[in-house]
Design a protein around this motif. Structure first.
Motif, PDB file in Angstrom:
ATOM      1  N   SER A 133       0.832  -1.193   0.000  1.00  0.00           N
ATOM      2  CA  SER A 133       0.000   0.000   0.000  1.00  0.00           C
ATOM      3  C   SER A 133       0.875   1.254   0.000  1.00  0.00           C
ATOM      4  CB  SER A 133      -0.901  -0.021   1.235  1.00  0.00           C
ATOM      5  OG  SER A 133      -1.244   1.261   1.643  1.00  0.00           O
ATOM      6  N   GLU A 134       0.630   2.146  -0.966  1.00  0.00           N
ATOM      7  CA  GLU A 134       1.382   3.405  -1.048  1.00  0.00           C
ATOM      8  C   GLU A 134       1.232   4.214   0.242  1.00  0.00           C
ATOM      9  OE1 GLU A 134       3.458   4.710  -3.455  1.00  0.00           O
ATOM     10  OE2 GLU A 134       3.306   2.814  -4.512  1.00  0.00           O
ATOM     11  N   GLU A 135       0.028   4.194   0.823  1.00  0.00           N
ATOM     12  CA  GLU A 135      -0.222   4.952   2.050  1.00  0.00           C
ATOM     13  C   GLU A 135       0.618   4.407   3.201  1.00  0.00           C
ATOM     14  OE1 GLU A 135      -2.813   3.535   0.220  1.00  0.00           O
ATOM     15  OE2 GLU A 135      -3.307   5.393  -0.817  1.00  0.00           O
ATOM     16  N   GLU A 136       0.708   3.088   3.312  1.00  0.00           N
ATOM     17  CA  GLU A 136       1.500   2.494   4.389  1.00  0.00           C
ATOM     18  C   GLU A 136       2.994   2.722   4.161  1.00  0.00           C
ATOM     19  OE1 GLU A 136       1.537  -1.477   7.210  1.00  0.00           O
ATOM     20  OE2 GLU A 136       0.517  -1.577   5.276  1.00  0.00           O
ATOM     21  N   ARG A 176      12.840   6.753  -2.508  1.00  0.00           N
ATOM     22  CA  ARG A 176      11.472   6.485  -2.992  1.00  0.00           C
ATOM     23  C   ARG A 176      11.504   6.629  -4.516  1.00  0.00           C
ATOM     24  NH1 ARG A 176       6.307   6.676  -0.367  1.00  0.00           N
ATOM     25  NH2 ARG A 176       5.104   5.295  -1.688  1.00  0.00           N
ATOM     26  N   ASP A 207       4.226   5.319   2.686  1.00  0.00           N
ATOM     27  CA  ASP A 207       4.427   6.724   3.054  1.00  0.00           C
ATOM     28  C   ASP A 207       4.689   6.866   4.551  1.00  0.00           C
ATOM     29  OD1 ASP A 207       4.094   7.669   0.454  1.00  0.00           O
ATOM     30  OD2 ASP A 207       1.968   8.159   0.734  1.00  0.00           O
ATOM     31  N   ILE A 208       3.967   6.104   5.352  1.00  0.00           N
ATOM     32  CA  ILE A 208       4.109   6.175   6.808  1.00  0.00           C
ATOM     33  C   ILE A 208       5.423   5.532   7.259  1.00  0.00           C
ATOM     34  CG2 ILE A 208       3.151   5.306   8.988  1.00  0.00           C
ATOM     35  CD1 ILE A 208       0.339   5.542   7.574  1.00  0.00           C
TER      36      ILE A 208
END
Length: 190
Positions: A68-71, A92, A73-74
Motif C-alpha cells: 500500500s502506497e499509504e503504508e 522512494r 508513506d508512513i
C-alpha cells in the motif's frame, strides 16, 4: 510472435512513473516483440522491499510485503532512518524502493528469508535482511532480493524507456520467464 534480441553495451537510462518518481537503470538487453522495442532494465541502486511480520510465535510468523502506497508513506521515514545507521540511503524511486550504498555481506543464515510466490510454488525468492524496525508494536523489516531485479520497459519514439501499461505486461507475461532464464544463463556463463 517475432522475438529478436539486440545486445548493446550497458547504458544508463532514467525511468519515470506516473507519480513523477524516477529510477536510474542500466539496460541489460533490448528486445523486439511484434515490431515494438522493449528494454530489460536493472536498477543502478539495490532494490528493496519493506515487509510486515505477522503472527504470534516464531514458527508461525509470516513476512508479508507492504504494498500500500499509504503504508509505505508512513513507514518510509522510519526505514530511512534505520538504514542510515548502516550508511545506506533509502530512496522512494519509481517501480521499487532502492538503497544507495554498499549492502552488508551475507554472513548469517538468519539474515535472509525465502518467499514463495502465491501463484507458483516453485518460484521462491531469497531476500537479504538489511534492517528491522517497529511501529506501533508491529515489527517490520527491509529486505533486498539476492537475485537481480528486472524491469521491462517499452522504448518510445525518442528511444526513452516507458513503464508498461497493465495490458502490455499481460501480453508479454508468457515471454518473461524465457527472457529471464536466458539472462540468468548469460550471467552464469560470464
Amino acid at each position: 510472435m517475432d522475438e529478436n534480441e539486440i545486445e548493446m553495451d550497458a547504458e544508463t537510462v532514467i525511468l519515470t512513473d506516473d507519480a513523477g518518481r524516477k529510477i536510474a537503470c542500466t539496460v541489460e538487453r533490448f528486445i523486439e516483440v511484434e515490431e515494438q522495442d522493449y528494454a530489460l532494465l536493472v536498477p543502478v541502486d539495490a532494490p528493496v522491499e519493506i515487509f510486515a511480520w505477522q503472527g504470534e510465535a516464531d514458527d508461525d510468523e509470516e513476512a508479508i510485503p507492504v504494498e500500500s502506497e499509504e503504508e509505505i508513506d508512513i513507514l518510509f521515514p522510519i526505514a530511512k532512518a534505520v538504514l542510515e545507521e548502516q550508511n545506506l540511503t533509502l530512496k522512494r524511486t519509481a517501480v521499487v524502493l532502492t538503497v544507495e550504498g554498499d549492502l552488508p555481506d551475507l554472513e548469517d543464515e538468519d539474515e535472509f528469508i525465502e518467499i514463495t510466490s502465491e501463484t507458483d510454488e516453485e518460484d521462491v525468492e531469497e531476500l537479504q535482511l538489511l534492517a528491522r524496525f517497529y511501529r506501533e508494536e508491529k515489527e517490520f523489516a527491509v529486505y533486498a532480493p539476492l537475485d537481480p531485479f528486472f524491469i521491462l520497459a517499452r522504448m518510445d519514439e525518442n528511444n526513452q524507456p516507458r513503464l508498461l501499461l497493465p495490458e502490455e505486461l499481460e501480453k508479454l507475461q508468457p515471454l518473461l520467464a524465457d527472457i529471464e532464464d536466458q539472462l540468468f544463463d548469460d550471467l552464469d556463463s560470464n
